[in-house]
Design a protein around this motif. Sequence first.
Motif, short mmCIF file in Angstrom:
data_model
loop_
_atom_site.label_atom_id
_atom_site.label_comp_id
_atom_site.label_asym_id
_atom_site.label_seq_id
_atom_site.Cartn_x
_atom_site.Cartn_y
_atom_site.Cartn_z
N VAL A 117 11.38 6.93 -8.93
CA VAL A 117 10.42 6.93 -7.82
C VAL A 117 9.96 8.36 -7.59
N PRO A 118 8.66 8.62 -7.64
CA PRO A 118 7.56 7.69 -7.96
C PRO A 118 7.35 7.59 -9.47
N GLU A 119 6.48 6.64 -9.88
CA GLU A 119 6.08 6.48 -11.27
C GLU A 119 4.56 6.57 -11.33
N LEU A 154 6.59 8.79 2.46
CA LEU A 154 6.83 7.87 1.36
C LEU A 154 5.69 7.86 0.35
N GLY A 155 4.84 8.86 0.41
CA GLY A 155 3.80 8.99 -0.60
C GLY A 155 2.81 7.85 -0.59
N PHE A 156 2.54 7.29 -1.78
CA PHE A 156 1.52 6.26 -1.94
C PHE A 156 2.12 5.07 -2.68
N ILE A 157 1.88 3.87 -2.13
CA ILE A 157 2.48 2.64 -2.64
C ILE A 157 1.39 1.59 -2.83
N ASP A 158 1.44 0.88 -3.92
CA ASP A 158 0.48 -0.17 -4.26
C ASP A 158 1.20 -1.52 -4.17
N ASP A 159 0.91 -2.42 -3.16
CA ASP A 159 -0.24 -2.42 -2.27
C ASP A 159 0.19 -2.31 -0.80
N VAL A 160 1.26 -3.05 -0.43
CA VAL A 160 1.70 -3.18 0.96
C VAL A 160 3.19 -2.85 1.02
N ASP A 161 3.63 -2.26 2.15
CA ASP A 161 5.05 -1.94 2.24
C ASP A 161 5.55 -2.02 3.67
N GLU A 162 6.87 -2.15 3.79
CA GLU A 162 7.62 -1.96 5.04
C GLU A 162 8.83 -1.12 4.70
N SER A 213 -2.17 -7.46 -6.87
CA SER A 213 -2.88 -7.71 -8.13
C SER A 213 -2.79 -6.46 -8.98
N GLY A 214 -2.91 -6.64 -10.30
CA GLY A 214 -2.87 -5.50 -11.20
C GLY A 214 -1.51 -4.82 -11.18
N ASP A 215 -1.51 -3.55 -11.56
CA ASP A 215 -0.28 -2.78 -11.52
C ASP A 215 0.11 -2.51 -10.07
N GLY A 216 1.36 -2.18 -9.84
CA GLY A 216 1.81 -1.94 -8.48
C GLY A 216 2.97 -0.98 -8.44
N GLY A 217 3.53 -0.82 -7.23
CA GLY A 217 4.70 0.02 -7.05
C GLY A 217 4.39 1.38 -6.47
N TRP A 218 5.36 2.23 -6.57
CA TRP A 218 5.34 3.56 -5.97
C TRP A 218 4.75 4.52 -7.00
N TYR A 219 3.56 5.06 -6.74
CA TYR A 219 2.90 5.83 -7.80
C TYR A 219 2.67 7.30 -7.49
#
Length: 699
Positions: A117-119, A154-162, A213-219
């Motif tokens: 984390v992140p990737e 927590l930087g940037f996350i794709d798409d939604v987080d808690e 949709s598409g790729d996701g996660g912590w980028y």
Amino acid sequence: MPPRRHDPTTKWVLMTSPSPLRPPLRPVRPPLRTLACLAAAGALLAAPVAASAAPPAPTATASTSTASTSTASTSTASTTAATVALDLAGTWRFALGDDLAWADPAFDDSSWTTVQVPEVDGAPQFTGYDGFGWYRLTFDLPADAAGANLVASLGFIDDVDEAYLNGVRIGGSGSLPPDAESQWFEQRLYPVPADAPVFGGTNTLAVRVLDMSGDGGWYKGPIGLYSKDALRAEVHGITGPLADAATTAWVTDLLATQADALAAGDVDAYLRTLSPDYVHDGHDVDRRARELRAWVERAGSLTLTDGEVEVVESSDGRLLVDTNRTITGTVAGETVTFQPTTQEFLVLDRATRTELGNQSRFFRDAVESQLEGASREYVTYLPPSYYDEPNREYPVVYLLHGVNGGSREWEPRDFGSVLDGLYTSGGLEESIVVMPDGESLWYVDHEGGTPWRSMFLTELVPQVDAEYRTLDGREFRGLSGVSMGGFGAWSIGLAHPELFSSLASHMGALNLAPAMLGITSPGGPAGQSPSPLAEVTRMTPEELSVHEYFLDACEEDEYRFDGAVRAIDGILTAKGVEHTAVVYPEGRHNDDCWLPRVGDSFGLHSEAVRAALAADTTAPVVDVVLDEDSRTVTLDVDDDSGIARVEYALNRNDGRYTTWTGPVEVGHRAVTVRVRVVDVAGNVTEVAERFLPPRGPRS
């Protein structure tokens, strides 16, 4: 300098007076600059904000160094805790699936896989998978950090987080099902409740992620726990010590005065705490006044809360107030939030002890839409010379984002710096760039739903022209878009040639109509929104030739929008309509396809503007009126292209002129004033000469 303009008549006032009065700051319409020669009331000191600095994130808390600025309105701590800068990037535990029990620090995650984390390219665990996944990390917090107000970055996350710290929910971004909405572009900054951390012991941070949709996660980072001073440095790039006690004391009084003024419903008292040169995120004194008066009219009084305040001597020479500011009021017995809690960096003028504003050139703005019944956000970019040349007007480019995006997606791309490069080293025509929030609405009016296009045309565009120094006329407005935004730019532009002159699409959905996606609009399934491909096919060469066109895509576009580019290219070529169409030999439907070529689309807009300026050979029309009693010379100026500057010479007729930028002291002596006006096309009026006789000192 005020960034605002009003109506089609430009009025300039040259005031020559021995008194220390200030010039009127709000002429009838900028470029409208008030031209004034009078005794300056005092020097105003302001170090500029760094070019294209991204606007502060919407929320943050941290430790504080000031006493309470108002017992009713300010939340502060009495001491400053230790600096905390805990880097949490690295190896985390991860599992696909969803169970809120995974937020519990006692949960055993030893069987989960480990991930980094992140990737940068997104988490491979989400490749080909749309749904939930959880990240967990266990770490220690030092005991000497106790009492620190922490923010989880927590930087940037794709798409939604808690996010949960020790089982306590500390924040989230986006919307979860059933009305899921992505916030992949939003920087996550979550205040940590005081009872959540375990200082001197073990802590567990659990982050629930939904990939839509598409790729996701912590980028992207930064990822960690920070005290407020560390957060300023790590996230906002602001360094410098806290102010001394004397400075902190008068700043505390200033904030208390602002809070007390709004509590009393006294907008004028609040405005007296602002410098006449105040500009903060696009709001000058006049616009701030109008905004506050509208709120007071609704609520009667307002509660301004400054939380966890720190006064900072920034290393770039500015005096800053780092505050979490909220403005609320009571309407019909209900609490209304007029300004949600927002981390702000208030810039202060040491000489006048007033708020100067951040003079930002890249910031969030909003239009209060009557049609939507809600606020519609947009990001504004002001070009490099905007504050240095306060009499100049600029063309506007509206930049529309893609599906599942929003106005804030330009911030992680550092798009302000990208645009600065185009205008400073790229040689393009400096422009104001407006990036509206279009959600995934396809930039149309929705039958029984959001009237986005009507809002844009009748509310947002007029507000931009009213609040910023824009050039009037279709020749000075361009539309650009990416993917869904390419559809929006061409669809809106083709339907409204009276408003826009140049249309650009990067890998745009030009062969799609919203009805194909199940979106209906007033007037039938197709409504006002057929595909741009269908419109280009239908329109005559004469109708098409009123615009300039750019469109591109990449050969390996997974949505096959390269086919739309080829089809439109063929149609425009057959109809003899000039355009630029490019399909790049490799590349997918992503930023790598279009972002390196953004200069090509903005180059199209620059060419359209320069062609319009080259065609303008008419000097401005100027009417000059002299009033000897008030020692003023008033200029009413009208011009098709817009005014670049007003120049003057005092008691001099040698061909040398000075650009007016502010008050000039002339005393009681006789003055021969010569003025001329230059428009943005370089046309110059004849010199107007007026003589002001001497006036004796006032008794």
